[in-house]
Design an enzyme around this catalytic site. Structure first.
Site, mmCIF file in Angstrom:
data_model
loop_
_atom_site.group_PDB
_atom_site.id
_atom_site.type_symbol
_atom_site.label_atom_id
_atom_site.label_comp_id
_atom_site.label_asym_id
_atom_site.label_seq_id
_atom_site.Cartn_x
_atom_site.Cartn_y
_atom_site.Cartn_z
ATOM 1 N N ILE A 185 -3.295 -8.396 -2.827
ATOM 2 C CA ILE A 185 -4.111 -9.347 -2.058
ATOM 3 C C ILE A 185 -4.832 -10.332 -2.976
ATOM 4 C CG2 ILE A 185 -6.060 -9.539 -0.437
ATOM 5 C CD1 ILE A 185 -5.255 -6.700 0.629
ATOM 6 N N TYR A 220 -11.995 7.446 -0.055
ATOM 7 C CA TYR A 220 -11.728 6.005 0.004
ATOM 8 C C TYR A 220 -12.517 5.383 1.164
ATOM 9 C CZ TYR A 220 -9.266 1.608 0.784
ATOM 10 O OH TYR A 220 -8.973 0.274 0.971
#
Ligand code: NDP
Ligand code: RET
Length: 308
Positions: free
Chosen positions: A15, A154
């Protein structure tokens, strides 16, 4: 508005790379991109993606989100230390049963995903306040809104990111500084490859048989299916990030994947938390019927939205 300098972290792949290349190639030449990465030996893919914009509207610099010195050195090297837009993108994933993850691995993940953001904002916020302008754009995740099994740590790091930005946004607003959490669903990048690779190497002897079976035989195959069916490309996320950056009134939150929205919306529909919990449970453990049926519907929707 003149050219705005954008500092992006984690541009060696995925990204970050796509956002850097997209902004550098902006037809209206609205940006000067400082694309950073912790290891400059990995600059090849970004240089290729940047093409003609390299050393014109895009420059590559070293920045390790886990080091205050590295961040300061990078920011000090910029004219007037001016950063108009920060795109905090550097991040790492981690999947698996909690019993098999060490506290030191968890701390390492937080050091990048949460403290990396805290370090960058601490470095840039005082200057932005003084100038009474700036935009802090943070790559969060749908897992910053709704947790997912075997992504405990996470997801916790992205919740931390969300709480940090949501809290800071009110103060920032007083100084005319904008804050946006970009919340992608699954995106096909190195992130996916790395988490499966780590999971393959993981010592699962610390977990009981049933947990290991759920992880290997339910979670991993379904996660792969989700990436294959709902996964966005990093270029799609980059396009949405450009929209957020150029919006007249940038939102505090922006989800990039419309197909994932029904799952994140469940939370707001039931303050007791039962609705998302039951739905995720059913989707995970009654997957063969319900899950495959819903995947079929989602694929159909995706094909339709691509045709439009
Ligand atoms: N892929 C997905 O499904 C989703 C990803 N996200 C988020 O998007 C962001 C980008 O991930 P994505 O592009 O998918 O993954 P990639 O693994 O492709 O890219 C992650 C980038 O972060 C960099 N990075 C890691 N640690 C540091 C550090 N200490 N300092 C500087 N850079 C670092 C990596 O550099 P290096 O090559 O040196 O390791 C790499 O450039 C992350 O924050 C992730 O959590 C959010 C939702 C979904
Ligand atoms: C397994 C599974 C799911 C998988 C979701 C995935 C795999 C999401 C990945 C998101 C990522 C990678 C975000 C990164 O920040 C669902 C659809 C919730 C339904 C319940 C079972």
């Amino acid at each position: 508005m003149g050219t705005r300098r954008v500092l992006i972290t984690g541009c060696s792949s995925g990204i970050g790379l796509a956002v850097a290349a997209r902004l550098a190639k902006d037809e209206l030449r609205r940006f000067k991109v400082v694309a950073t990465m912790r290891d400059l030996n990995k600059r090849g893919p970004l240089e290729r993606a940047a093409g003609d914009s390299l050393n014109k509207t895009l420059e590559i610099k070293e920045l390790d989100a886990c080091s205050e010195e590295s961040i300061r050195e990078c920011v000090n090297s910029l004219p007037d230390r001016r950063v108009d837009i920060l795109v905090n993108n550097a991040g790492v994933g981690m999947i698996g049963p909690l019993e098999c993850q060490s506290i030191s691995d968890m701390k390492e993940l937080f050091d990048t995903n949460f403290f990396g953001l805290a370090r960058l904002v601490k470095e840039l916020l005082p200057d932005m306040k003084r100038r009474q302008s700036g935009h802090i754009v943070v790559m969060s995740s749908v897992m910053g809104i709704q947790g997912l099994l075997f992504n405990d740590v996470y997801s916790a790091s992205k919740f931390a990111v969300e709480g940090f930005c949501e809290s800071l946004a009110v103060q920032a607003m007083k100084f005319n500084i904008k804050m946006t959490l970009v919340e992608p669903g699954p995106v096909v990048t190195e992130f996916e490859r790395k988490v499966y690779e780590d999971a393959d190497k993981m010592d699962l002897s610390g977990a009981d048989e049933e947990t290991v079976k759920i992880f290997r035989e339910v979670y991993i195959p379904y996660s792969k299916k989700i990436f294959a069916s709902l996964g966005q490309t990093p270029e799609e996320v980059a396009e949405e990030t450009l929209q957020v950056i150029t919006a007249k009134e940038p939102p505090l939150r922006h989800q990039t994947n419309r197909l994932y929205m029904p799952l994140t919306a469940l939370k707001h529909a039931d303050p007791t938390g039962r609705l998302p919990l039951d739905t995720f449970y059913k989707m995970t453990f009654n997957h063969d019927r319900l899950f495959n049926a819903s995947l079929g519907v989602l694929r159909l929707l995706q094909r339709k939205s691509k045709k439009l």
